[in-house]
Design a protein around this motif. Structure first.
Motif, PDB file in Angstrom:
ATOM      1  N   UNK A 197       0.833  -1.196   0.000  1.00 31.57           N
ATOM      2  CA  UNK A 197       0.000   0.000   0.000  1.00 31.57           C
ATOM      3  C   UNK A 197       0.873   1.253   0.000  1.00 31.57           C
ATOM      4  N   UNK A 198       0.367   2.335  -0.619  1.00 33.66           N
ATOM      5  CA  UNK A 198       1.082   3.595  -0.595  1.00 33.66           C
ATOM      6  C   UNK A 198       1.038   4.188   0.795  1.00 33.66           C
ATOM      7  N   UNK A 199       2.186   4.675   1.260  1.00 32.81           N
ATOM      8  CA  UNK A 199       2.233   5.330   2.557  1.00 32.81           C
ATOM      9  C   UNK A 199       1.332   6.549   2.534  1.00 32.81           C
ATOM     10  N   UNK A 200       0.639   6.794   3.657  1.00 30.21           N
ATOM     11  CA  UNK A 200      -0.308   7.910   3.704  1.00 30.21           C
ATOM     12  C   UNK A 200       0.379   9.240   3.439  1.00 30.21           C
ATOM     13  N   UNK A 201       1.694   9.320   3.715  1.00 32.44           N
ATOM     14  CA  UNK A 201       2.425  10.554   3.476  1.00 32.44           C
ATOM     15  C   UNK A 201       2.782  10.730   2.005  1.00 32.44           C
ATOM     16  N   UNK A 202       2.660   9.682   1.218  1.00 36.82           N
ATOM     17  CA  UNK A 202       2.991   9.752  -0.195  1.00 36.82           C
ATOM     18  C   UNK A 202       1.818  10.343  -0.975  1.00 36.82           C
ATOM     19  N   UNK A 203       2.013  11.442  -1.680  1.00 36.23           N
ATOM     20  CA  UNK A 203       0.896  12.057  -2.408  1.00 36.23           C
ATOM     21  C   UNK A 203       0.433  11.190  -3.572  1.00 36.23           C
ATOM     22  N   UNK A 204      -0.861  11.183  -3.817  1.00 36.84           N
ATOM     23  CA  UNK A 204      -1.406  10.446  -4.953  1.00 36.84           C
ATOM     24  C   UNK A 204      -1.028  11.104  -6.270  1.00 36.84           C
ATOM     25  N   UNK A 205      -0.841  12.418  -6.227  1.00 39.81           N
ATOM     26  CA  UNK A 205      -0.409  13.174  -7.401  1.00 39.81           C
ATOM     27  C   UNK A 205       0.821  13.983  -7.010  1.00 39.81           C
ATOM     28  N   UNK A 206       1.911  13.809  -7.737  1.00 34.53           N
ATOM     29  CA  UNK A 206       3.079  14.653  -7.492  1.00 34.53           C
ATOM     30  C   UNK A 206       3.114  15.768  -8.521  1.00 34.53           C
ATOM     31  N   UNK A 207       3.732  16.877  -8.147  1.00 41.80           N
ATOM     32  CA  UNK A 207       3.791  18.061  -9.003  1.00 41.80           C
ATOM     33  C   UNK A 207       5.232  18.525  -9.117  1.00 41.80           C
ATOM     34  N   UNK A 208       5.644  18.798 -10.336  1.00 41.07           N
ATOM     35  CA  UNK A 208       7.002  19.282 -10.591  1.00 41.07           C
ATOM     36  C   UNK A 208       6.943  20.407 -11.609  1.00 41.07           C
ATOM     37  N   UNK A 209       7.624  21.517 -11.313  1.00 42.80           N
ATOM     38  CA  UNK A 209       7.637  22.669 -12.216  1.00 42.80           C
ATOM     39  C   UNK A 209       9.016  22.845 -12.816  1.00 42.80           C
ATOM     40  N   UNK A 210       9.049  23.196 -14.106  1.00 48.05           N
ATOM     41  CA  UNK A 210      10.320  23.420 -14.790  1.00 48.05           C
ATOM     42  C   UNK A 210      10.110  24.390 -15.939  1.00 48.05           C
ATOM     43  N   UNK A 211      10.495  25.636 -15.745  1.00 51.05           N
ATOM     44  CA  UNK A 211      10.450  26.657 -16.788  1.00 51.05           C
ATOM     45  C   UNK A 211       9.097  26.740 -17.489  1.00 51.05           C
ATOM     46  N   UNK A 212       8.060  26.924 -16.723  1.00 52.87           N
ATOM     47  CA  UNK A 212       6.735  27.107 -17.291  1.00 52.87           C
ATOM     48  C   UNK A 212       5.981  25.834 -17.577  1.00 52.87           C
ATOM     49  N   UNK A 213       6.636  24.683 -17.408  1.00 49.19           N
ATOM     50  CA  UNK A 213       5.979  23.394 -17.642  1.00 49.19           C
ATOM     51  C   UNK A 213       5.765  22.705 -16.292  1.00 49.19           C
TER      52      UNK A 213
END
Length: 263
Positions: free
Chosen positions: A1-17
């Protein structure tokens, strides 16, 4: 199982993307209520984020998205209201992608089935690894892919959509490109690089112009031919009043690179 602290959606930003990544590989990134809620929340955030010019939708693990969580559905077979709420939330998320004021590119590695295929079809563009596969296999379990059908049938021809829906068979990435479900198929080793390059190309345009164009594209599809031309003529006339349109025209005629103000 995914740890509760692990987000279901991760977000990463890089130069406008901004890259949003489905992050529950042990559940095949299935679109459970929790996953859909998390994705909806992140889409709301990037919609309001001026620094985000283009969104990439990706997934961790060997499966892009296996559709709805059948274990969750099985636990609610006698709860019609809960089932309806699930499909309504999924429909909301798909429409959020379509109405997001920034282009969304699906980066597909592995298998995208049922609502996972719907997710790909809902994005504005899609780049797939040559090993990726796609299906709307609900017919195989007695649950026709009716909501995935909405996005699928707006991307590919009727007969191709019906073939996928009626057979439930997996199709290859090259076949998905051939019928218009994805834009490009690349070697799996360069998928991330190829998608990023496409995103950066688009991010280099005026974000104001992209927002106008994306909204107009989907709106005119709903209109009869004459109405579509009337609508888009007004869109173009209004677009010409924007600073970026005037800058772009002047830059082209002056043979220089435009300097976008995003207005």
């Amino acid at each position: 199982m995914t740890d509760q602290a692990t987000p279901l959606i991760t977000l990463e930003r890089d130069e406008g993307v901004t890259t949003l990544t489905l992050n529950q590989p042990e559940r095949r990134n299935s679109l459970s209520m929790a996953m859909l809620e998390a994705l909806s929340e992140q889409l709301e955030r990037v919609a309001a984020d001026d620094a985000t010019r283009v969104v990439i939708l990706a997934a961790s693990g060997p499966v892009f998205c296996a559709g709805h969580d059948l274990r969750e559905i099985r636990g609610q077979l006698d709860q019609h209201a809960a089932q309806l709420a699930l499909f309504q939330l999924c429909s909301k998320v798909m429409q959020q992608i379509v109405h997001l004021p920034k282009p969304v590119i699906a980066r597909v590695a592995g298998v995208a089935t049922a609502a996972g295929c719907q997710l790909v079809a809902s994005c504005d563009l899609a780049v797939a690894a040559d090993s990726a596969r796609f299906a709307t296999p609900g017919v195989n379990i007695g649950l026709f892919c009716s909501t995935p059908m909405v996005a699928l049938s707006r991307n590919v021809s009727r007969k191709h959509a019906m073939e996928m829906l009626l057979t439930g068979e997996l199709i290859s990435a090259p076949r998905a490109e051939q019928i218009g479900l994805v834009n490009r198929v690349v070697d799996e080793q360069v998928l991330e690089q190829a998608t990023a390059q496409l995103a950066r190309t688009i991010a280099g345009k005026s974000s104001h112009t992209l927002t106008i164009g994306k909204a107009a594209f989907y709106r005119q599809l709903e209109l009869p031919l004459a109405d579509a031309y009337d609508y888009t003529a007004k869109v173009m006339a209004d677009n010409l009043q924007a600073e970026d349109a005037r800058e772009g025209i002047c830059a082209f005629l002056d043979k220089r690179a435009p300097s976008w103000s995003d207005r």
